[in-house]
Scaffold this motif. Structure first.
Motif, PDB file in Angstrom:
ATOM      1  N   PRO A   6      43.445  50.095  48.198  1.00 29.96           N
ATOM      2  CA  PRO A   6      43.101  48.771  47.659  1.00 29.96           C
ATOM      3  C   PRO A   6      41.617  48.420  47.834  1.00 29.96           C
ATOM      4  CG  PRO A   6      45.069  48.640  49.015  1.00 29.96           C
ATOM      5  CD  PRO A   6      44.493  50.004  49.208  1.00 29.96           C
ATOM      6  N   GLY A  52      38.987  47.647  44.679  1.00 26.42           N
ATOM      7  CA  GLY A  52      38.126  46.463  44.635  1.00 26.42           C
ATOM      8  C   GLY A  52      36.659  46.829  44.555  1.00 26.42           C
ATOM      9  N   THR A 110      39.605  44.065  40.249  1.00 29.47           N
ATOM     10  CA  THR A 110      39.887  42.932  41.133  1.00 29.47           C
ATOM     11  C   THR A 110      41.058  42.105  40.620  1.00 29.47           C
ATOM     12  OG1 THR A 110      38.459  41.356  40.001  1.00 29.47           O
ATOM     13  CG2 THR A 110      37.400  42.818  41.601  1.00 29.47           C
ATOM     14  N   SER A 111      41.520  41.179  41.448  1.00 27.16           N
ATOM     15  CA  SER A 111      42.616  40.301  41.047  1.00 27.16           C
ATOM     16  C   SER A 111      42.193  39.343  39.934  1.00 27.16           C
ATOM     17  CB  SER A 111      43.131  39.514  42.254  1.00 27.16           C
ATOM     18  OG  SER A 111      42.090  38.732  42.806  1.00 27.16           O
ATOM     19  N   ALA A 112      40.907  39.121  39.793  1.00 30.82           N
ATOM     20  CA  ALA A 112      40.401  38.240  38.729  1.00 30.82           C
ATOM     21  C   ALA A 112      40.082  39.000  37.441  1.00 30.82           C
ATOM     22  CB  ALA A 112      39.150  37.521  39.221  1.00 30.82           C
ATOM     23  N   GLN A 168      43.680  48.744  36.864  1.00 30.07           N
ATOM     24  CA  GLN A 168      43.502  47.300  36.868  1.00 30.07           C
ATOM     25  C   GLN A 168      44.767  46.601  37.346  1.00 30.07           C
ATOM     26  OE1 GLN A 168      41.034  45.293  36.848  1.00 30.07           O
ATOM     27  NE2 GLN A 168      42.411  43.554  37.041  1.00 30.07           N
ATOM     28  N   SER A 169      45.908  47.101  36.946  1.00 29.30           N
ATOM     29  CA  SER A 169      47.168  46.529  37.406  1.00 29.30           C
ATOM     30  C   SER A 169      47.287  46.630  38.926  1.00 29.30           C
ATOM     31  CB  SER A 169      48.339  47.254  36.738  1.00 29.30           C
ATOM     32  OG  SER A 169      49.566  46.792  37.241  1.00 29.30           O
ATOM     33  N   GLY A 189      44.766  46.938  41.003  1.00 26.39           N
ATOM     34  CA  GLY A 189      43.733  46.088  41.587  1.00 26.39           C
ATOM     35  C   GLY A 189      44.126  44.623  41.581  1.00 26.39           C
ATOM     36  N   ALA A 190      44.849  44.208  40.555  1.00 24.73           N
ATOM     37  CA  ALA A 190      45.241  42.805  40.436  1.00 24.73           C
ATOM     38  C   ALA A 190      46.469  42.464  41.261  1.00 24.73           C
ATOM     39  CB  ALA A 190      45.503  42.467  38.967  1.00 24.73           C
ATOM     40  N   ALA A 191      47.468  43.319  41.235  1.00 27.30           N
ATOM     41  CA  ALA A 191      48.749  43.000  41.868  1.00 27.30           C
ATOM     42  C   ALA A 191      49.018  43.788  43.140  1.00 27.30           C
ATOM     43  CB  ALA A 191      49.880  43.235  40.870  1.00 27.30           C
ATOM     44  N   GLY A 192      48.183  44.755  43.455  1.00 28.54           N
ATOM     45  CA  GLY A 192      48.441  45.610  44.606  1.00 28.54           C
ATOM     46  C   GLY A 192      49.232  46.833  44.184  1.00 28.54           C
ATOM     47  N   SER A 244      52.354  49.287  43.859  1.00 28.22           N
ATOM     48  CA  SER A 244      53.817  49.242  43.858  1.00 28.22           C
ATOM     49  C   SER A 244      54.337  50.206  44.924  1.00 28.22           C
ATOM     50  CB  SER A 244      54.344  49.645  42.481  1.00 28.22           C
ATOM     51  OG  SER A 244      54.081  51.015  42.245  1.00 28.22           O
TER      52      SER A 244
END
Length: 98
Positions: free
Chosen positions: A21, A25, A30-32, A65-66, A68-71, A73
């Motif tokens: 993670p 980042g 990122t989450s944004a 990106q998924s 990075g945004a959601a962590g 799985s």
């Protein structure tokens, strides 16, 4: 020797899960969203040019990106841990042969 190898494999697996993670980042996933001017933005640009203007769903950029945004799985965490453990095993093998 077995305990050192096992420890190196476990350290590789845990380290990979912890670092993944942070690395996402740092690369700009990122989450944004994708950070402007980052490695992720450059990857997205290349992917868009290669795909005629859009980024393919399920492609590398979309998956990163998924994550990075959601962590990560559970399946991705397992894959990352497996890869890290394999790298730990290789490191242990190299150290043992030296």
């Amino acid at each position: 020797m077995v305990f050192k190898t096992t420890g190196t494999i476990v350290a590789g697996a845990v380290g990979a899960v912890v670092v993944a993670p942070v690395a996402l980042g740092a690369a700009g996933f990122t989450s944004a969203g994708i950070a402007a001017g980052s490695i992720a933005a450059k990857m997205m640009s290349v992917a868009a040019v290669a795909n005629g203007g859009g980024v393919a769903a399920g492609g590398a950029v979309a998956l990163l990106q998924s994550a990075g945004a959601a962590g990560l799985s559970a399946a991705t965490t397992a894959a990352v841990a497996g890869a890290g453990g394999a790298m730990g095993w290789v490191a242990s093998l190299i150290r043992w042969r030296s």
